[in-house]
Design a protein around this motif. Structure first.
Motif, PDB file in Angstrom:
ATOM      1  N   VAL A   1       0.942  -1.260  -0.126  1.00 46.72           N
ATOM      2  CA  VAL A   1       0.254   0.051   0.662  1.00 46.72           C
ATOM      3  C   VAL A   1       1.287   1.586  -0.214  1.00 46.72           C
ATOM      4  CG1 VAL A   1      -1.783   1.542   1.052  1.00 46.72           C
ATOM      5  CG2 VAL A   1      -1.808  -1.225   1.272  1.00 46.72           C
ATOM      6  N   CYS A   2       0.465   1.944  -1.120  1.00 44.87           N
ATOM      7  CA  CYS A   2       1.068   3.090  -1.057  1.00 44.87           C
ATOM      8  C   CYS A   2       0.735   4.686  -0.065  1.00 44.87           C
ATOM      9  CB  CYS A   2       0.844   4.375  -2.738  1.00 44.87           C
ATOM     10  SG  CYS A   2       2.059   5.465  -2.140  1.00 44.87           S
ATOM     11  N   PRO A   3       1.532   4.648   1.162  1.00 46.95           N
ATOM     12  CA  PRO A   3       0.185   6.391   2.406  1.00 46.95           C
ATOM     13  C   PRO A   3      -0.043   7.150   1.128  1.00 46.95           C
ATOM     14  CG  PRO A   3       2.915   6.052   2.577  1.00 46.95           C
ATOM     15  CD  PRO A   3       2.273   5.128   1.787  1.00 46.95           C
ATOM     16  N   LEU A   4       0.374   7.774   0.256  1.00 49.79           N
ATOM     17  CA  LEU A   4       0.333   8.749  -0.457  1.00 49.79           C
ATOM     18  C   LEU A   4      -1.048   8.380  -1.644  1.00 49.79           C
ATOM     19  CD1 LEU A   4       3.510   9.408  -2.525  1.00 49.79           C
ATOM     20  CD2 LEU A   4       2.909  10.599  -0.009  1.00 49.79           C
ATOM     21  N   LEU A   5      -1.714   7.364  -1.422  1.00 50.10           N
ATOM     22  CA  LEU A   5      -3.114   6.948  -1.973  1.00 50.10           C
ATOM     23  C   LEU A   5      -4.085   6.597  -1.148  1.00 50.10           C
ATOM     24  CD1 LEU A   5      -1.167   5.180  -5.201  1.00 50.10           C
ATOM     25  CD2 LEU A   5      -2.273   7.578  -5.347  1.00 50.10           C
ATOM     26  N   LYS A   6      -5.066   7.091  -1.305  1.00 57.30           N
ATOM     27  CA  LYS A   6      -6.432   6.393  -0.728  1.00 57.30           C
ATOM     28  C   LYS A   6      -6.630   5.367  -1.346  1.00 57.30           C
ATOM     29  CE  LYS A   6      -8.706  10.573   0.484  1.00 57.30           C
ATOM     30  NZ  LYS A   6      -9.535  11.347   0.680  1.00 57.30           N
TER      31      LYS A   6
ATOM     32  N   GLN B   1       5.592  13.329  -6.142  1.00 58.30           N
ATOM     33  CA  GLN B   1       6.189  11.112  -5.930  1.00 58.30           C
ATOM     34  C   GLN B   1       4.128  10.776  -6.007  1.00 58.30           C
ATOM     35  OE1 GLN B   1       8.987  10.280  -4.962  1.00 58.30           O
ATOM     36  NE2 GLN B   1       7.659   8.083  -5.359  1.00 58.30           N
ATOM     37  N   THR B   2       3.186  11.983  -5.753  1.00 59.94           N
ATOM     38  CA  THR B   2       2.013  11.046  -5.243  1.00 59.94           C
ATOM     39  C   THR B   2       1.353  10.761  -6.810  1.00 59.94           C
ATOM     40  OG1 THR B   2       1.692  12.467  -3.629  1.00 59.94           O
ATOM     41  CG2 THR B   2      -0.259  11.753  -4.275  1.00 59.94           C
ATOM     42  N   ARG B   3       1.266  12.002  -7.372  1.00 63.31           N
ATOM     43  CA  ARG B   3       1.177  11.655  -8.885  1.00 63.31           C
ATOM     44  C   ARG B   3       2.718  10.130  -9.966  1.00 63.31           C
ATOM     45  NH1 ARG B   3       1.923  17.709  -9.905  1.00 63.31           N
ATOM     46  NH2 ARG B   3       4.025  16.630 -11.577  1.00 63.31           N
ATOM     47  N   ALA B   4       3.430  10.378  -9.910  1.00 60.50           N
ATOM     48  CA  ALA B   4       4.167   9.198  -9.921  1.00 60.50           C
ATOM     49  C   ALA B   4       3.468   7.671  -9.369  1.00 60.50           C
ATOM     50  CB  ALA B   4       5.539   9.974  -9.521  1.00 60.50           C
ATOM     51  N   GLN B   5       3.113   8.096  -8.247  1.00 53.92           N
ATOM     52  CA  GLN B   5       2.651   5.978  -7.771  1.00 53.92           C
ATOM     53  C   GLN B   5       1.700   6.212  -8.091  1.00 53.92           C
ATOM     54  OE1 GLN B   5       4.108   4.078  -5.865  1.00 53.92           O
ATOM     55  NE2 GLN B   5       6.582   5.477  -6.381  1.00 53.92           N
ATOM     56  N   HIS B   6       0.808   7.163  -8.766  1.00 53.01           N
ATOM     57  CA  HIS B   6      -0.694   6.592  -8.987  1.00 53.01           C
ATOM     58  C   HIS B   6      -1.146   6.200  -9.780  1.00 53.01           C
ATOM     59  CE1 HIS B   6      -5.297   9.257  -9.676  1.00 53.01           C
ATOM     60  NE2 HIS B   6      -4.864   7.910  -9.238  1.00 53.01           N
ATOM     61  N   GLY B   7      -0.909   6.390 -10.678  1.00 49.57           N
ATOM     62  CA  GLY B   7      -0.413   5.039 -11.962  1.00 49.57           C
ATOM     63  C   GLY B   7      -0.101   3.654 -11.673  1.00 49.57           C
ATOM     64  N   LEU B   8       1.223   3.973 -11.143  1.00 42.58           N
ATOM     65  CA  LEU B   8       1.873   2.428 -11.290  1.00 42.58           C
ATOM     66  C   LEU B   8       0.922   1.712  -9.837  1.00 42.58           C
ATOM     67  CD1 LEU B   8       4.642   1.083 -10.689  1.00 42.58           C
ATOM     68  CD2 LEU B   8       4.765   2.601  -8.147  1.00 42.58           C
ATOM     69  N   ARG B   9       0.020   1.911  -8.987  1.00 41.64           N
ATOM     70  CA  ARG B   9      -0.043   1.229  -8.250  1.00 41.64           C
ATOM     71  C   ARG B   9      -1.574   0.642  -8.467  1.00 41.64           C
ATOM     72  NH1 ARG B   9       3.684  -0.075  -4.064  1.00 41.64           N
ATOM     73  NH2 ARG B   9       4.879   1.803  -4.027  1.00 41.64           N
ATOM     74  N   ARG B  10      -2.043   1.533  -9.429  1.00 44.43           N
ATOM     75  CA  ARG B  10      -3.538   0.728  -9.819  1.00 44.43           C
ATOM     76  C   ARG B  10      -3.112  -0.045 -10.645  1.00 44.43           C
ATOM     77  NH1 ARG B  10      -5.769  -0.311 -14.747  1.00 44.43           N
ATOM     78  NH2 ARG B  10      -7.828   0.094 -14.908  1.00 44.43           N
ATOM     79  N   THR B  11      -2.114  -0.119 -11.107  1.00 47.77           N
ATOM     80  CA  THR B  11      -1.666  -1.227 -12.821  1.00 47.77           C
ATOM     81  C   THR B  11      -1.362  -2.372 -11.587  1.00 47.77           C
ATOM     82  OG1 THR B  11      -0.974   0.954 -14.877  1.00 47.77           O
ATOM     83  CG2 THR B  11      -0.069  -1.443 -15.207  1.00 47.77           C
ATOM     84  N   LEU B  12      -0.228  -1.823 -10.950  1.00 47.58           N
ATOM     85  CA  LEU B  12       0.278  -3.392  -9.762  1.00 47.58           C
ATOM     86  C   LEU B  12      -1.213  -4.397  -9.256  1.00 47.58           C
ATOM     87  CD1 LEU B  12       3.162  -2.256  -8.220  1.00 47.58           C
ATOM     88  CD2 LEU B  12       2.877  -3.612  -9.751  1.00 47.58           C
TER      89      LEU B  12
END
Length: 179
Positions: free
Chosen positions: A37-42, A60-71
């Motif tokens: 889980v990324c703490p920058l996302l809900k 950093q939050t914008r960078a993690q958004h697409g990555l975590r969704r794809t994972l």
């Protein structure tokens, strides 16, 4: 807004998603996968769809958004359908055989090369095509890359181990340039 991150992930029937403090656990008919889980996302699970929203609009939050969704989408697809990668062994005398969780490759060396498969990866052979399959996309891709590295395809005769979808750009030999 991230083009990939804003898309909701459909959760099919038979798939159970548990959002914890450290990991998101996805259980399905083929097995169980976890992603951090990324703490920058809900993370929100509502009416059969999983959505990820940003806490703020930092880089950093914008960078993690697409990555975590794809994972997460890969985890859900893995436990429902699974992933597979095909490798083709090309060359005179080149052979591949699967013995339990071992792959034995005869690819022009003085000895056969034996590759041990990790837990969760299955291999099948049909003629000269080796197919690796499993529920973890990253693990399947990494094993396919390790096996391909044993004997990369060469551009003159095309001998070696290549992906089924890969095309080898061929070069002309010594006599090809003379006129």
């Amino acid at each position: 807004m991230s083009r990939i991150g804003r898309l909701p992930i459909p959760v099919p029937n038979g798939v159970d998603v548990k959002i914890g403090t450290d990991v998101v656990e996805v259980k399905g008919p083929k097995g169980t996968l976890c992603t951090p889980v990324c703490p920058l996302l809900k993370y929100e699970l509502a009416d059969g769809h999983l959505t990820l929203t940003r806490v703020d609009d930092e880089r950093q939050t914008r960078a993690q958004h697409g990555l975590r969704r794809t994972l997460l989408a890969n985890c859900i697809e893995g436990v429902t359908k699974g992933f597979s990668k095909g490798l083709e062994v090309i060359g005179v005398g080149y052979r591949v055989a699967v013995k339990g969780n071992l792959i034995e490759l005869s690819v022009g060396y003085s000895h056969p090369v034996v590759v041990d498969l990790p837990e969760g990866i299955k291999a099948t052979v049909e003629g000269q095509v080796l197919t690796l399959s499993g529920i973890d996309k990253e693990l399947v891709g990494e094993m396919a890359a390790k096996i391909r590295r044993i004997r990369k395809p060469e551009p003159y005769k095309g001998k070696g181990i290549k992906y089924v979808t890969e095309t080898i750009r061929r070069k002309v030999g010594k006599s090809g340039g003379k006129k």
